[in-house]
Scaffold this active site. Structure first.
Site, PDB file in Angstrom:
ATOM      1  CD  GLN A  77     -22.303  68.943 -77.499  1.00  0.00           C
ATOM      2  OE1 GLN A  77     -21.355  68.595 -76.812  1.00  0.00           O
ATOM      3  NE2 GLN A  77     -23.356  69.545 -76.974  1.00  0.00           N
TER       4      GLN A  77
ATOM      5  CB  ALA B  60      -8.598  70.764 -84.174  1.00  0.00           C
TER       6      ALA B  60
ATOM      7  CD1 TRP C  42     -18.697  67.457 -79.888  1.00  0.00           C
ATOM      8  CD2 TRP C  42     -16.532  67.293 -79.346  1.00  0.00           C
ATOM      9  NE1 TRP C  42     -18.303  66.162 -80.136  1.00  0.00           N
ATOM     10  CE2 TRP C  42     -16.986  66.033 -79.808  1.00  0.00           C
ATOM     11  CE3 TRP C  42     -15.209  67.426 -78.940  1.00  0.00           C
ATOM     12  CZ2 TRP C  42     -16.140  64.919 -79.885  1.00  0.00           C
ATOM     13  CZ3 TRP C  42     -14.372  66.314 -79.007  1.00  0.00           C
ATOM     14  CH2 TRP C  42     -14.840  65.082 -79.470  1.00  0.00           C
TER      15      TRP C  42
ATOM     16  CE1 TYR D  63     -17.858  65.930 -70.913  1.00  0.00           C
ATOM     17  CE2 TYR D  63     -18.588  68.190 -70.658  1.00  0.00           C
ATOM     18  CZ  TYR D  63     -18.394  67.087 -71.451  1.00  0.00           C
ATOM     19  OH  TYR D  63     -18.732  67.138 -72.783  1.00  0.00           O
TER      20      TYR D  63
ATOM     21  CD  GLN E  18      -6.518  71.869 -68.660  1.00  0.00           C
ATOM     22  OE1 GLN E  18      -7.180  72.768 -69.152  1.00  0.00           O
ATOM     23  NE2 GLN E  18      -5.900  70.964 -69.393  1.00  0.00           N
TER      24      GLN E  18
ATOM     25  CD  GLU F  88      -7.096  84.757 -78.656  1.00  0.00           C
ATOM     26  OE1 GLU F  88      -6.805  83.861 -79.469  1.00  0.00           O
ATOM     27  OE2 GLU F  88      -6.319  85.149 -77.765  1.00  0.00           O
ATOM     28  CG  ASN F  89     -11.740  81.200 -77.719  1.00  0.00           C
ATOM     29  OD1 ASN F  89     -10.811  81.306 -78.505  1.00  0.00           O
ATOM     30  ND2 ASN F  89     -11.718  80.356 -76.700  1.00  0.00           N
TER      31      ASN F  89
END
Length: 331
Positions: A176, A208, A204, A54, A27, A292-293
């Site tokens: 997980q 959401a 994970w 991935y 991405q 931010e997270n």
């Protein structure tokens, strides 16, 4: 950034981990991926989660490149095995052949001699559990992984694996699952089983798939560049984008504002209030999202706020433990 032990092990990880599913190698560009990893390190995040499948292995390669030059002992690298990594019948699952070949490929792509936790990405119904656990034991004894873990395994599967792990003296320390304020599937069975066996939860999708950030609006077009805007992600998040869920999520905005948080930070803090959770995995497509997270670390939600979150989401909360993910990839 605050840090937590993984289950009953002595391993400490950052309570917010950086994950590169979807983003790295697919991405976002490599330069942006490296900037996101640098932002994570700057924020005190030391734990990085990836998987061999991935972006067909590119996610591991990009992460390894981004971490090059970092003191290896100062970070924790987690990767996974199970899903197909090639066209052959043995390029998938948890057979001894695939596990031992996959760890070598992952280490090569990551540019490291070992991973901190090597995780079974799903349960393999077609391979004897004894074979899988013996292969994991050999990976650990060869020094290629320090600990092992599982992902999206049921309570019964966790109990069975833990029993074998004790016999083989394998440090099985983590589970997980998907877990957030909407998806509470692990709470009834997986979390109690894992806790009993000494496993910590490295969860994970705490936001959401971004839905709990409030970026998606009922009846509105999905924002350009978002995960929801890519049809390829509908299998993971399409069910979250219905108007009923989005209407309920809108109710969380004022609650987050009252707490001085963004909706995303509220979602992460909600997950971290569960003492069974060792870390919440967050992803990002921009460095500022990482910062931010990470600011959710250390936030303590009071019981009244937690009650109001439950009240807002109750009609759309999913709790059925039978929904614990289980794939049948082989033969």
């Amino acid at each position: 950034m605050e840090y937590r032990f993984v289950g009953r092990s002595g391993l400490m990880i950052s309570e917010i981990a950086y994950g590169n599913w979807i983003t790295h190698g697919s991405q976002i560009e490599a330069d942006t991926a490296r900037a996101c990893v640098r932002a994570a390190l700057d924020a005190g995040i030391t734990t990085f989660d990836t998987a061999d499948m991935y972006a067909d292995g590119r996610a591991e390669s990009v992460l390894g490149e981004a971490l090059r030059g970092e003191r290896r002992e100062g970070v924790e690298i987690l990767t996974k095995v199970y899903f197909p990594t090639g066209p052959g019948r043995n390029d998938r699952g948890l057979s001894r052949k695939h596990v031992l070949e996959s760890i070598d490929s992952s280490l090569r792509r990551l540019g490291t001699d070992y991973v901190d936790i090597y995780q079974a990405h799903r349960f393999d119904r077609f391979t004897p559990l004894e074979e899988t656990m013996e292969a994991f034991a050999d990976v650990v004894r060869a020094g290629k992984a320090l600990y092992v873990g599982v992902s999206e395994w049921t309570a019964g599967q966790i109990h069975a694996a833990a029993g074998l792990a004790r016999e083989l003296r394998v440090p099985l320390i983590s589970s997980q699952p998907q877990y957030n304020a909407i998806w509470r599937v692990p709470e009834a069975e997986v979390v109690p089983a894992a806790t009993e066996e000494g496993l910590g939860q490295i969860v994970w999708s705490p936001m959401a798939q971004g839905v709990l950030t409030g970026k998606y609006r009922p009846g509105a077009q999905r924002p350009d560049g978002s995960r929801g805007a890519d049809p390829a992600n509908d299998m993971f998040m399409g069910h979250l984008l219905g108007n009923e869920i989005l209407e309920r999520v809108r109710l969380l905005g004022p609650l987050a504002a009252e707490a001085g948080l963004t909706p995303g930070q509220l979602a992460i803090a909600w997950v971290l209030r569960n003492p069974a959770v060792s870390a919440a995995i967050v992803g990002a497509s921009r460095p500022e999202q990482v910062a931010e997270n990470a600011a959710a670390s250390g936030v303590k939600l009071d019981e009244e706020l937690a009650r109001r979150i439950d009240e807002a989401l109750e009609p759309v909360i999913v709790r059925d433990p039978a929904l614990t993910d289980s794939h049948e990839q082989r033969p």
